[in-house]
Write a protein that holds these residues in place. Structure first.
Motif, PDB file in Angstrom:
ATOM      1  N   ALA A 106       0.776  -1.200   0.108  1.00  0.00           N
ATOM      2  CA  ALA A 106       0.076  -0.054   0.034  1.00  0.00           C
ATOM      3  C   ALA A 106       0.915   1.237   0.038  1.00  0.00           C
ATOM      4  N   LYS A 107       1.900   1.303   0.589  1.00  0.00           N
ATOM      5  CA  LYS A 107       2.824   2.380   0.745  1.00  0.00           C
ATOM      6  C   LYS A 107       3.376   2.507  -0.538  1.00  0.00           C
ATOM      7  N   ARG A 108       3.996   1.385  -1.424  1.00  0.00           N
ATOM      8  CA  ARG A 108       4.440   1.452  -2.540  1.00  0.00           C
ATOM      9  C   ARG A 108       3.484   2.157  -3.542  1.00  0.00           C
ATOM     10  N   MET A 109       2.374   1.615  -3.537  1.00  0.00           N
ATOM     11  CA  MET A 109       1.442   2.033  -4.472  1.00  0.00           C
ATOM     12  C   MET A 109       0.994   3.844  -4.345  1.00  0.00           C
ATOM     13  N   ALA A 110       0.916   4.021  -3.083  1.00  0.00           N
ATOM     14  CA  ALA A 110       0.909   5.559  -2.720  1.00  0.00           C
ATOM     15  C   ALA A 110       2.046   6.368  -3.423  1.00  0.00           C
ATOM     16  N   ALA A 111       3.297   5.821  -3.109  1.00  0.00           N
ATOM     17  CA  ALA A 111       4.509   6.361  -3.687  1.00  0.00           C
ATOM     18  C   ALA A 111       4.461   6.523  -5.098  1.00  0.00           C
ATOM     19  N   SER A 112       3.822   5.210  -5.786  1.00  0.00           N
ATOM     20  CA  SER A 112       3.972   5.482  -7.129  1.00  0.00           C
ATOM     21  C   SER A 112       3.084   6.225  -7.878  1.00  0.00           C
ATOM     22  N   ALA A 113       2.083   6.531  -7.022  1.00  0.00           N
ATOM     23  CA  ALA A 113       1.022   7.728  -7.809  1.00  0.00           C
ATOM     24  C   ALA A 113       1.611   8.995  -7.591  1.00  0.00           C
ATOM     25  N   ALA A 114       2.293   9.349  -6.450  1.00  0.00           N
ATOM     26  CA  ALA A 114       3.044  10.678  -6.233  1.00  0.00           C
ATOM     27  C   ALA A 114       4.090  10.817  -7.208  1.00  0.00           C
ATOM     28  N   PHE A 168      -2.132  10.814  -1.186  1.00  0.00           N
ATOM     29  CA  PHE A 168      -2.194   9.433  -1.965  1.00  0.00           C
ATOM     30  C   PHE A 168      -2.111   8.482  -1.003  1.00  0.00           C
ATOM     31  N   LEU A 169      -3.469   7.823  -0.919  1.00  0.00           N
ATOM     32  CA  LEU A 169      -3.682   6.806   0.212  1.00  0.00           C
ATOM     33  C   LEU A 169      -3.808   5.557  -0.486  1.00  0.00           C
ATOM     34  N   GLY A 170      -2.654   4.472   0.020  1.00  0.00           N
ATOM     35  CA  GLY A 170      -2.739   3.335  -0.452  1.00  0.00           C
ATOM     36  C   GLY A 170      -3.358   2.244   0.417  1.00  0.00           C
ATOM     37  N   SER A 171      -4.145   1.389  -0.431  1.00  0.00           N
ATOM     38  CA  SER A 171      -4.973   0.666   0.247  1.00  0.00           C
ATOM     39  C   SER A 171      -4.993  -0.758  -0.475  1.00  0.00           C
ATOM     40  N   GLY A 172      -4.050  -1.960  -0.070  1.00  0.00           N
ATOM     41  CA  GLY A 172      -4.292  -2.804  -0.939  1.00  0.00           C
ATOM     42  C   GLY A 172      -3.515  -2.350  -2.077  1.00  0.00           C
ATOM     43  N   ASP A 173      -3.857  -2.707  -3.180  1.00  0.00           N
ATOM     44  CA  ASP A 173      -3.267  -2.305  -4.514  1.00  0.00           C
ATOM     45  C   ASP A 173      -4.301  -1.361  -4.990  1.00  0.00           C
ATOM     46  N   GLN A 174      -4.958  -0.302  -4.385  1.00  0.00           N
ATOM     47  CA  GLN A 174      -5.686   0.765  -4.995  1.00  0.00           C
ATOM     48  C   GLN A 174      -4.928   1.977  -4.316  1.00  0.00           C
ATOM     49  N   VAL A 175      -5.287   3.195  -4.899  1.00  0.00           N
ATOM     50  CA  VAL A 175      -4.815   4.420  -4.456  1.00  0.00           C
ATOM     51  C   VAL A 175      -6.112   5.165  -4.567  1.00  0.00           C
ATOM     52  N   THR A 176      -6.306   5.867  -3.439  1.00  0.00           N
ATOM     53  CA  THR A 176      -7.314   6.804  -3.196  1.00  0.00           C
ATOM     54  C   THR A 176      -6.706   8.102  -2.973  1.00  0.00           C
ATOM     55  N   VAL A 177      -7.253   9.526  -3.815  1.00  0.00           N
ATOM     56  CA  VAL A 177      -6.722  10.870  -3.595  1.00  0.00           C
ATOM     57  C   VAL A 177      -7.730  11.450  -2.724  1.00  0.00           C
ATOM     58  N   ILE A 178      -7.067  12.107  -1.716  1.00  0.00           N
ATOM     59  CA  ILE A 178      -8.186  12.780  -0.691  1.00  0.00           C
ATOM     60  C   ILE A 178      -7.457  14.276  -0.805  1.00  0.00           C
ATOM     61  N   ALA A 179      -8.227  15.134  -1.235  1.00  0.00           N
ATOM     62  CA  ALA A 179      -7.863  16.397  -1.451  1.00  0.00           C
ATOM     63  C   ALA A 179      -9.282  17.441  -1.023  1.00  0.00           C
ATOM     64  N   ASP A 180      -8.944  18.502  -0.086  1.00  0.00           N
ATOM     65  CA  ASP A 180     -10.011  19.353  -0.039  1.00  0.00           C
ATOM     66  C   ASP A 180     -11.074  18.791   0.529  1.00  0.00           C
ATOM     67  N   GLY A 181     -10.941  17.608   1.447  1.00  0.00           N
ATOM     68  CA  GLY A 181     -12.073  17.127   1.889  1.00  0.00           C
ATOM     69  C   GLY A 181     -12.835  16.222   0.928  1.00  0.00           C
ATOM     70  N   SER A 182     -12.592  16.191  -0.559  1.00  0.00           N
ATOM     71  CA  SER A 182     -13.183  15.294  -1.202  1.00  0.00           C
ATOM     72  C   SER A 182     -12.445  13.946  -1.382  1.00  0.00           C
ATOM     73  N   ILE A 183     -12.806  12.936  -1.998  1.00  0.00           N
ATOM     74  CA  ILE A 183     -12.152  11.414  -2.174  1.00  0.00           C
ATOM     75  C   ILE A 183     -12.426  11.169  -3.658  1.00  0.00           C
ATOM     76  N   SER A 184     -11.570  10.674  -4.063  1.00  0.00           N
ATOM     77  CA  SER A 184     -11.765  10.294  -5.630  1.00  0.00           C
ATOM     78  C   SER A 184     -10.618   8.896  -5.695  1.00  0.00           C
ATOM     79  N   ASP A 185     -10.973   7.904  -6.761  1.00  0.00           N
ATOM     80  CA  ASP A 185     -10.245   6.975  -7.159  1.00  0.00           C
ATOM     81  C   ASP A 185      -8.916   7.299  -8.178  1.00  0.00           C
TER      82      ASP A 185
END
Ligand code: 5RP
Length: 230
Positions: free
Chosen positions: A5-13, A213-230
């Protein structure tokens, strides 16, 4: 806590990094993933200059072939990427679990965009279950411990495995302040902490984060300004 999950978050960044960018490079196990992924791009021909937030990250960058600069030479950064110990719904952070909070805050503050990479264990409703690191001048330890206890914290001087006081890269001490999950108004506590003589910096990062960028399993969710998207 998942390493994938950490690696997935890093790869999004790392997808945000473009040729020629001036980058702030964070500290910790999630930031280490970012550094490894960044090094792949650099070794494939991308040109960036980086400012590291710790001796640990600087050493890893050197080893992997990432060119480093300093804030003296490069005071304005395009993007800084770092991990966090906790974050809440307003994108307030607790940082400093790795002891690098002072340089991390300086580098994040020098960047036009500050992006956090984290796994789901870092997401909380209210900050404070993770003890808040506060970097201090050693002389101020006792008076600060009393003030911080008055504010509701159980205060522990961070020590090395050998029992010596832990020294930050800037040679200060760190008080780990367990408030419990009760920091209802992080910006207000941040202001109070900054006003205490002997506090060099604290690990509350408020109003600095553009997105997480929030990694969870092999998914990454983006959290920005209170909104959440995949
Ligand atoms: C270091 C930090 C780190 O970003 C924080 O501790 C998160 O670390 P990890 O990515 O290893 O969970 O603030 O001072």
């Amino acid at each position: 806590m998942s390493d994938e999950a950490k690696r997935m978050a890093a790869s999004a960044a790392v997808e945000l990094v473009q040729d020629g960018m001036r980058l702030g490079i964070g500290t910790g196990s999630t930031a280490d993933h970012f550094i490894h992924l960044l090094a792949q791009r650099v070794n494939a021909g991308m040109s960036i200059s980086g400012v590291a937030t710790s001796e640990h990250s600087a050493e890893l960058c050197h080893r992997l072939g990432i060119t480093l600069t300093s804030l003296d030479e490069t005071p304005n950064l395009d993007l800084a990427v770092d991990g966090a110990d906790e974050f809440d719904g307003a994108l307030n952070l607790i940082k400093g679990g790795g002891g690098a909070l002072l340089r991390e805050k300086i580098v994040a503050g020098a960047a036009a965009r500050f992006v956090v990479i984290a796994d789901a264990s870092k997401q909380v409703a209210v900050l404070g279950a993770f003890p808040l690191p506060i970097e201090i001048i050693p002389m101020a330890r006792q008076p600060l411990s009393l003030r911080l206890a008055d504010l509701g914290a159980a205060v522990t001087l961070r020590r090395t495995a050998g029992g010596e006081p832990f020294r930050s890269d800037e040679n200060h001490w760190i008080l780990d302040c367990a408030f419990g999950p009760s920091i209802m108004d992080p910006p207000s506590l941040a202001q109070t902490l900054s006003s205490l003589p002997g506090v060099v910096e604290h690990g509350l990062f408020c109003g600095m984060t553009e997105r997480i960028f929030l990694g969870s399993g092999d998914q990454v969710t983006v959290i920005a300004d209170g909104s959440i998207s995949d």
